[in-house]
Scaffold this active site. Sequence first.
Site, mmCIF file in Angstrom:
data_model
loop_
_atom_site.group_PDB
_atom_site.id
_atom_site.type_symbol
_atom_site.label_atom_id
_atom_site.label_comp_id
_atom_site.label_asym_id
_atom_site.label_seq_id
_atom_site.Cartn_x
_atom_site.Cartn_y
_atom_site.Cartn_z
ATOM 1 N N LYS A 83 22.103 88.573 -8.396
ATOM 2 C CA LYS A 83 22.680 89.789 -8.992
ATOM 3 C C LYS A 83 21.571 90.540 -9.724
ATOM 4 O O LYS A 83 20.880 89.983 -10.587
ATOM 5 C CB LYS A 83 23.768 89.361 -9.973
ATOM 6 C CG LYS A 83 24.899 90.327 -10.135
ATOM 7 C CD LYS A 83 25.986 89.658 -10.990
ATOM 8 C CE LYS A 83 27.132 90.574 -11.270
ATOM 9 N NZ LYS A 83 28.041 89.984 -12.258
HETATM 10 C C1 E4P Z 1 31.221 91.561 -12.639
HETATM 11 O O1 E4P Z 1 30.388 91.146 -11.901
HETATM 12 C C2 E4P Z 1 31.165 91.462 -14.097
HETATM 13 O O2 E4P Z 1 30.804 90.139 -14.400
HETATM 14 C C3 E4P Z 1 32.495 91.691 -14.775
HETATM 15 O O3 E4P Z 1 33.475 92.091 -13.846
HETATM 16 C C4 E4P Z 1 32.434 92.505 -16.004
HETATM 17 O O4 E4P Z 1 33.733 92.642 -16.535
HETATM 18 P P1 E4P Z 1 34.004 93.164 -18.008
HETATM 19 O O5 E4P Z 1 33.685 94.622 -18.053
HETATM 20 O O6 E4P Z 1 35.460 92.902 -18.246
HETATM 21 O O7 E4P Z 1 33.102 92.370 -18.915
#
Ligand code: E4P
Length: 216
Positions: A83
């Site tokens: 990522k």
């Molecule tokens: C996705 O890859 C992220 O880890 C996640 O969806 C972030 O979510 P949040 O905005 O609720 O922290």
Amino acid sequence: MKFFVDTADTKDIADLAATGLIDGVTTNPSLIAKSGRPFAEVIAEICALTSGPVSAEVVATDYDGMINEGRKLAKIASNVTVKLPLTLDGLKACKTLTGEGTQVNVTLCFSANQALLAAKAGATFISPFIGRLDDIHLDGMELIHEIRQIYDNYLFDTEILAASIRTANHVKLCALAGADVMTAPPAVIKSLVNHPLTDKGLETFLADAKKAGIKV
Ligand code: E4P
């Protein structure tokens, strides 16, 4: 639409994986920190719980650092997806890592132009953050529609991974908008099964079966 679970809690992942409804896992540095466990150890454990893609995020912000960390992460298991943040260095690293055969999830996407760049950089997944846009009174779901249209216009095969999903309604709207994948916390995924008429109907059926002495 594929379902990824957004957590680094291995117990939650194991529970959900047993339902057969989960196609992969996403994590981020905040979720890893919350688990209180060493990064590589928790990613390796998650990779053994699912055969689907497991997103593991770099913490370097420069190209060389991201490449080093990305290569290290990719060695943990064959289903690791690296990522990378949506920055110029992140996009450059995306091109290099996907060129080496590593799956890449470009994260922290908040605009259609950012998603266009990620597709041009060869991203396997683009992660638009719905909830965080809603948090600042913008329409997160509109972004999913825009990206869907752009990717379809040019036949990009980057998958739209709707992220920052906070509600069951978000999940439904993502499916209607044609997101390829959605990632949500375990509680949101479990809540999708709930309907008061299902509970009420089941209660009546069981009461009638008991009254009539039905045995199967
Ligand atoms: C996705 O890859 C992220 O880890 C996640 O969806 C972030 O979510 P949040 O905005 O609720 O922290």
